[in-house]
Design a protein around this motif. Sequence first.
Motif, PDB file in Angstrom:
ATOM      1  N   ALA A  43       0.835  -1.206   0.000  1.00 18.49           N
ATOM      2  CA  ALA A  43       0.000   0.000   0.000  1.00 18.49           C
ATOM      3  C   ALA A  43       0.865   1.250   0.000  1.00 18.49           C
ATOM      4  CB  ALA A  43      -0.926  -0.013   1.214  1.00 18.49           C
ATOM      5  N   LEU A  44       1.948   1.247   0.778  1.00 20.54           N
ATOM      6  CA  LEU A  44       2.836   2.408   0.840  1.00 20.54           C
ATOM      7  C   LEU A  44       3.527   2.652  -0.503  1.00 20.54           C
ATOM      8  CD1 LEU A  44       4.366   4.625   2.358  1.00 20.54           C
ATOM      9  CD2 LEU A  44       6.003   2.880   3.112  1.00 20.54           C
ATOM     10  N   VAL A  45       4.086   1.592  -1.088  1.00 14.89           N
ATOM     11  CA  VAL A  45       4.766   1.741  -2.379  1.00 14.89           C
ATOM     12  C   VAL A  45       3.766   2.146  -3.462  1.00 14.89           C
ATOM     13  CG1 VAL A  45       6.058   0.523  -4.174  1.00 14.89           C
ATOM     14  CG2 VAL A  45       6.583   0.110  -1.771  1.00 14.89           C
ATOM     15  N   GLY A  46       2.560   1.581  -3.406  1.00 12.27           N
ATOM     16  CA  GLY A  46       1.532   1.965  -4.375  1.00 12.27           C
ATOM     17  C   GLY A  46       1.173   3.437  -4.268  1.00 12.27           C
ATOM     18  N   ILE A  47       1.049   3.940  -3.047  1.00 15.82           N
ATOM     19  CA  ILE A  47       0.765   5.367  -2.836  1.00 15.82           C
ATOM     20  C   ILE A  47       1.860   6.223  -3.458  1.00 15.82           C
ATOM     21  CG2 ILE A  47       0.613   7.174  -1.080  1.00 15.82           C
ATOM     22  CD1 ILE A  47      -0.766   5.076   0.728  1.00 15.82           C
ATOM     23  N   ILE A  48       3.106   5.804  -3.280  1.00 18.59           N
ATOM     24  CA  ILE A  48       4.233   6.558  -3.835  1.00 18.59           C
ATOM     25  C   ILE A  48       4.172   6.568  -5.359  1.00 18.59           C
ATOM     26  CG2 ILE A  48       6.738   6.569  -4.097  1.00 18.59           C
ATOM     27  CD1 ILE A  48       6.899   5.486  -1.217  1.00 18.59           C
ATOM     28  N   PHE A  49       3.910   5.411  -5.959  1.00 18.96           N
ATOM     29  CA  PHE A  49       3.784   5.344  -7.420  1.00 18.96           C
ATOM     30  C   PHE A  49       2.638   6.224  -7.903  1.00 18.96           C
ATOM     31  CE2 PHE A  49       6.780   1.929  -7.644  1.00 18.96           C
ATOM     32  CZ  PHE A  49       7.127   1.814  -8.976  1.00 18.96           C
ATOM     33  N   GLY A  50       1.485   6.122  -7.230  1.00 19.86           N
ATOM     34  CA  GLY A  50       0.332   6.903  -7.645  1.00 19.86           C
ATOM     35  C   GLY A  50       0.534   8.394  -7.474  1.00 19.86           C
ATOM     36  N   MET A  89       3.361   7.897 -13.154  1.00 18.53           N
ATOM     37  CA  MET A  89       3.350   6.532 -12.645  1.00 18.53           C
ATOM     38  C   MET A  89       1.904   6.130 -12.346  1.00 18.53           C
ATOM     39  SD  MET A  89       6.686   6.017 -12.608  1.00 18.53           S
ATOM     40  CE  MET A  89       6.656   7.097 -14.052  1.00 18.53           C
ATOM     41  N   THR A  90       1.594   4.855 -12.377  1.00 16.53           N
ATOM     42  CA  THR A  90       0.227   4.391 -12.148  1.00 16.53           C
ATOM     43  C   THR A  90       0.234   3.134 -11.290  1.00 16.53           C
ATOM     44  OG1 THR A  90       0.217   2.986 -14.125  1.00 16.53           O
ATOM     45  CG2 THR A  90      -0.525   5.283 -14.398  1.00 16.53           C
ATOM     46  N   ILE A 115       3.828  12.376   2.720  1.00 13.41           N
ATOM     47  CA  ILE A 115       3.596  11.672   1.453  1.00 13.41           C
ATOM     48  C   ILE A 115       3.519  12.669   0.301  1.00 13.41           C
ATOM     49  CG2 ILE A 115       1.901  10.299   0.179  1.00 13.41           C
ATOM     50  CD1 ILE A 115       1.295   8.852   2.799  1.00 13.41           C
ATOM     51  N   ALA A 116       2.999  13.861   0.571  1.00 15.40           N
ATOM     52  CA  ALA A 116       2.859  14.865  -0.481  1.00 15.40           C
ATOM     53  C   ALA A 116       4.205  15.259  -1.092  1.00 15.40           C
ATOM     54  CB  ALA A 116       2.165  16.104   0.065  1.00 15.40           C
ATOM     55  N   LYS A 117       5.288  15.084  -0.339  1.00 16.74           N
ATOM     56  CA  LYS A 117       6.610  15.451  -0.842  1.00 16.74           C
ATOM     57  C   LYS A 117       7.115  14.502  -1.928  1.00 16.74           C
ATOM     58  CE  LYS A 117       7.936  17.695   3.499  1.00 16.74           C
ATOM     59  NZ  LYS A 117       8.898  17.730   4.620  1.00 16.74           N
ATOM     60  N   VAL A 118       6.417  13.378  -2.096  1.00 16.49           N
ATOM     61  CA  VAL A 118       6.817  12.396  -3.100  1.00 16.49           C
ATOM     62  C   VAL A 118       6.765  12.989  -4.504  1.00 16.49           C
ATOM     63  CG1 VAL A 118       6.112  10.221  -4.187  1.00 16.49           C
ATOM     64  CG2 VAL A 118       6.194  10.406  -1.709  1.00 16.49           C
ATOM     65  N   VAL A 119       5.873  13.963  -4.721  1.00 17.24           N
ATOM     66  CA  VAL A 119       5.734  14.539  -6.053  1.00 17.24           C
ATOM     67  C   VAL A 119       6.996  15.284  -6.482  1.00 17.24           C
ATOM     68  CG1 VAL A 119       3.231  14.761  -5.864  1.00 17.24           C
ATOM     69  CG2 VAL A 119       4.691  16.656  -5.150  1.00 17.24           C
ATOM     70  N   MET A 120       7.912  15.482  -5.562  1.00 19.45           N
ATOM     71  CA  MET A 120       9.143  16.203  -5.891  1.00 19.45           C
ATOM     72  C   MET A 120      10.312  15.276  -6.221  1.00 19.45           C
ATOM     73  SD  MET A 120       8.930  19.248  -3.028  1.00 19.45           S
ATOM     74  CE  MET A 120      10.204  20.217  -3.824  1.00 19.45           C
ATOM     75  N   VAL A 121      10.064  13.945  -6.264  1.00 15.54           N
ATOM     76  CA  VAL A 121      11.134  12.995  -6.589  1.00 15.54           C
ATOM     77  C   VAL A 121      11.614  13.237  -8.016  1.00 15.54           C
ATOM     78  CG1 VAL A 121      11.707  10.566  -6.936  1.00 15.54           C
ATOM     79  CG2 VAL A 121      10.270  11.256  -5.008  1.00 15.54           C
ATOM     80  N   PRO A 122      12.910  13.435  -8.249  1.00 17.52           N
ATOM     81  CA  PRO A 122      13.418  13.671  -9.616  1.00 17.52           C
ATOM     82  C   PRO A 122      13.232  12.436 -10.494  1.00 17.52           C
ATOM     83  CG  PRO A 122      15.033  14.322  -7.951  1.00 17.52           C
ATOM     84  CD  PRO A 122      13.980  13.550  -7.236  1.00 17.52           C
ATOM     85  N   LYS A 123      12.613  12.613 -11.622  1.00 11.48           N
ATOM     86  CA  LYS A 123      12.350  11.474 -12.502  1.00 11.48           C
ATOM     87  C   LYS A 123      13.618  10.928 -13.149  1.00 11.48           C
ATOM     88  CE  LYS A 123       7.538  12.533 -13.512  1.00 11.48           C
ATOM     89  NZ  LYS A 123       6.517  12.808 -14.540  1.00 11.48           N
TER      90      LYS A 123
END
Length: 520
Positions: A19-26, A31-32, A380-388
């Motif tokens: 669930a945690l990894v899925g949240i990060i992907f989403g 990512m989906t 969790i919101a900070k995940v959107v800042m992960v460099p692709k």
Amino acid sequence: MEFLSLLDITFFLLAGFGALVGIIFGAIPGMTATMAVAVCLPLTYALGLHHGLALLLGLYVGGISGGMVPAVLLNIPGTPSSITTTFDGYPMAQKGEGEKALKICVIASVVGGLISAAILFLFAPLLADFSIKFSYVEKFLIILLALSVIASLSSSMLIGIFSGVIGIWLSLIGDYSISDGGNGKTRLMFDFMEPYLFEGFSLLPVLIGVFGISTILLEAEKGAKSGLVNERIKISKGGGFSLSIFNGRLTNLVRSSFIGTFVGMLPGVGGSAASVLAYTQEKNLTRDSSQMGKGAPQGLIASESANNALTGGALIPLLSLGIPGDSTTAVLIGAFTLQGIQVGPLFIPENTETWYVMMTALVFANIVMFFLMFYAIKYIAKVVMVPKHILFPIIVMMCVVGAYAINYGIMFDVWTLLIFGILGYLVQKIGLEVAPLIIGFILGSQAEVYFVKSLESFGTFSIFFTKSPIAMVLWGLIVASVMFAIVMGFKSRARQKMELTQVTGSTRTASGKGHDTDND
């Protein structure tokens, strides 16, 4: 209750970790949930069936839910099912109510997920018991219905049909087994390809390529660093969240959950259709629809409860009929394939312990998702800042290693991964549909077997129309899905023509005024 002995601490840790990894992907735009499941699919071979399903179902639930984070904070749907979440989530974030919006979404998500799990538990066994009575004719018509529904709900019916036909054609490459009514010879390939494709393309590398590598290629085309968020994300600027927000909106919550579950049962439709339908229904039925699209909580409730209810709904046709409800459940077939288990009418009666394990994992994953996102949303919101440009190479490496290891180190599986990764990229670039293609690939060989066995048993094509009342009902549903697509196509063209006429009229009016002014 023997299945309780299978629920050890590792089981729950894997479901929670998934669930945690899925949240990060989403939560990472591009990512989906499907990609998360596809990338982690090879891990299930080492984990075993029950632990592997706990991980994958956790990824599924978390991936769908995580899409709300960029939808609310960045106006970018993290997953396709989060499109309508942006309509009201982002306006609330702009008003400093980002945390409030996300917590509304989290509660709606967990309610939708649990309602769909209850419906799955009640109705999947009943549908499986009913479908056991199907002959080869009804089984073929069920697959034909699934493919027709997918095609009719695509952007264009012809595109959907063509995409599905490509998938079916790819599924038929390889040996035409005598047990399936064939001649035992290879087909649809050159002679030099026989050593590699005697048994056709391996399912798992195909799934990982289409949903993993192709997504990376599409995102990389935009520029590896284009998705970075340089601005500081603020979500707690005057939260103002209270459970009283749901007062008078429980009908919306339950109705949207049922809509999401029902749409999830339709093969290949997807979460975006579920959320759009639920959002539209709420907008049509609410007393004050003027606020929807401007930061209305009821819009978030409709969108998120519907797209999370998709999870249980999509598992119903998968487990009872062997037909995936969406692209993510299509990937889940790979987990069963790895363990030598075939999903379909006999799955639940013959694998009762696995059935109860799946239900436990689904419910537990929803609960974990709720606590993670409700109480740790700021982090969790900070995940959107992960460099692709850091993330993408890691995912590609995981895809390649997974494809190579699936069948004990066959290099051609890596080539299959790359071939179908490029194919998935090209298919989307030229406007074809991935969902019909991949579901056609999964169901194509089964459809051929049922079709040939039906003719062997009865010796005439008329048997497909006169076998039983069930067959006639299925034909009626097939015709209805085709007619629906035709009607919607005519309406779409009429609407486009009207809009073009209005634009042309406006242009002429403006031109006439300009001409009169010049004459004056």
